[in-house]
Design an enzyme around this catalytic site. Structure first.
Site, PDB file in Angstrom:
ATOM      1  CG  ASP A 122      10.094   0.274   3.513  1.00 49.27           C
ATOM      2  OD1 ASP A 122      10.540  -0.677   4.195  1.00 49.27           O
ATOM      3  OD2 ASP A 122       8.986   0.238   2.957  1.00 49.27           O
TER       4      ASP A 122
ATOM      5  CE  LYS B  53      -2.393  -2.078  11.865  1.00 49.58           C
ATOM      6  NZ  LYS B  53      -1.559  -1.017  11.226  1.00 49.58           N
TER       7      LYS B  53
ATOM      8  CG  MET C 128      -2.144  -0.893   1.049  1.00 51.24           C
ATOM      9  SD  MET C 128      -3.428  -0.557   2.278  1.00 51.24           S
ATOM     10  CE  MET C 128      -2.606  -1.088   3.774  1.00 51.24           C
TER      11      MET C 128
ATOM     12  CG  ASN D 156       1.580   2.307   4.409  1.00 52.19           C
ATOM     13  OD1 ASN D 156       0.430   1.998   4.105  1.00 52.19           O
ATOM     14  ND2 ASN D 156       2.636   1.586   4.021  1.00 52.19           N
TER      15      ASN D 156
ATOM     16  CG  ASP E  16      13.745   0.380  12.834  1.00 57.87           C
ATOM     17  OD1 ASP E  16      12.542   0.344  13.175  1.00 57.87           O
ATOM     18  OD2 ASP E  16      14.602  -0.374  13.342  1.00 57.87           O
ATOM     19  CB  VAL E  17       8.385   3.034  12.027  1.00 58.92           C
ATOM     20  CG1 VAL E  17       8.256   3.416  10.561  1.00 58.92           C
ATOM     21  CG2 VAL E  17       7.976   1.583  12.271  1.00 58.92           C
TER      22      VAL E  17
ATOM     23  CE1 TYR F  81      -1.716  -5.588  11.432  1.00 60.09           C
ATOM     24  CE2 TYR F  81      -4.059  -6.077  11.549  1.00 60.09           C
ATOM     25  CZ  TYR F  81      -2.982  -5.505  10.894  1.00 60.09           C
ATOM     26  OH  TYR F  81      -3.172  -4.828   9.720  1.00 60.09           O
TER      27      TYR F  81
ATOM     28  CB  THR G  76      -0.163  -5.773   0.723  1.00 57.55           C
ATOM     29  OG1 THR G  76      -0.406  -6.358   2.015  1.00 57.55           O
ATOM     30  CG2 THR G  76      -1.231  -4.726   0.429  1.00 57.55           C
TER      31      THR G  76
END
Length: 310
Positions: A38, A157, A19, A88, A61-62, A153, A188
């Site tokens: 990324d 979220k 995405m 994202n 690296d988030v 997860y 994806t």
């Protein structure tokens, strides 16, 4: 294209594939300048080569605040401002309670929830300085309705959905809007679907197919643009209805911890991709059992074949 994002400068995390790459392509096509962040350096570099001078890549690296600081600074240095942030980047795994480890839990939360927090923390001043600005947090339909076995997860979220609202309230007086997008099952690499694996009829029944990244991107472009100037603190679902229920008959084809019986599953986060498509119905799907631990591509995990009864 109509250049709906002309003059906008965006930083997109997880932008090298899936995405994120779809968002980056559409943003550039609509006139924006884009920095792709990324950890997939080769993929990011290839995408920048494809997109040209309106795009740049930065290793991000988030989970590291230092990487976010560098990414924001590079965006402002390269393109003069930052007025769109798309959080994202995300990872997915699952496992039954009692088997799912604390390390797995922390890893998912670090990327999927702490990552967006660190991103908005680093970008806050630049976004305010370049107002009107927009933040788009890519949550999930799992953030609307829980998913058995996808504990971290789901928690991340739901948490991102809440963080979106608190940030929207705080930043509204400073000209920054914050909204969340909640995709259902999207084809994806995160669910093992690679480009060209499956052909999707976008005119087909939305309750009986998966989505394409581009179908999420259209909404992200809208939220990044001036067209959504009165949209703030809201959540937007893309995909199956949350209350839709699908009946599946399970046939074991690989060893799994799931019970071999008929069952009913809530739709929103059935992490599936198609193995066969017949006319307007799914004749067969491959469903990654929520109780399996998904540490690699979905195709490398334990898979179950199911027949759609509806």
């Amino acid at each position: 294209m109509t250049r709906r994002l002309a003059g906008r400068v965006a930083l997109i995390s997880g932008g090298a594939s899936g995405m994120g790459a779809s968002h980056a392509r559409a943003f550039v096509a609509e006139g924006a300048s884009v920095v792709i962040g990324d950890i997939a350096d080769e993929g990011g570099a290839r995408l920048v080569d494809e997109l040209g001078d309106q795009a740049a890549y930065v290793h991000l690296d988030v989970t590291r605040s230092e990487d976010w600081d560098i990414a924001v600074a590079e965006t402002v240095r390269r393109f003069g401002a930052l007025n769109v942030l798309v959080n994202n980047a995300g990872i997915l795994d699952g496992g039954a309670l009692g088997a799912y480890t604390e390390k797995q839990w922390q890893q998912v939360l670090a990327v999927d929830l702490t990552g967006p927090f660190l991103g908005l923390t680093a970008a806050r001043d630049a976004l305010v300085a370049a107002q009107p600005s927009s933040v788009v947090n890519i949550s999930s339909a799992a953030g609307i309705q829980g998913v058995a076995g996808m504990h971290a997860y789901t928690a991340s979220k739901f948490g991102l959905r809440g963080f979106t609202k608190s940030a929207a309230l705080e930043l509204a007086p400073h000209g920054v809007r914050v909204n969340s997008v909640h995709p259902g099952g999207i084809l994806t690499p995160m669910i093992g679907a690679m480009a060209g694996d499956v052909t999707v009829d976008r005119d087909g029944n939305t309750l009986a197919r998966l989505g394409l990244p581009e179908e999420v991107t259209s909404l992200v472009v809208f939220l990044a643009s001036a067209e959504s100037s009165y949209c703030n603190g809201a959540e937007y679902v893309v995909g199956w209805r949350h209350d839709r229920r699908i009946h599946l008959r399970m046939t074991r084809t690989h060893e799994s911890v799931c019970d071999e019986e008929d069952f009913v599953a809530g739709v929103p986060m059935l992490w599936v991709f198609l193995s066969e498509v017949g006319s307007n119905l799914l004749d067969k799907v491959v469903l990654v059992c929520a109780a399996d631990v998904l540490t690699a591509r979905a195709t490398e995990a334990s898979l179950l074949h199911h027949h759609l009864l509806v």
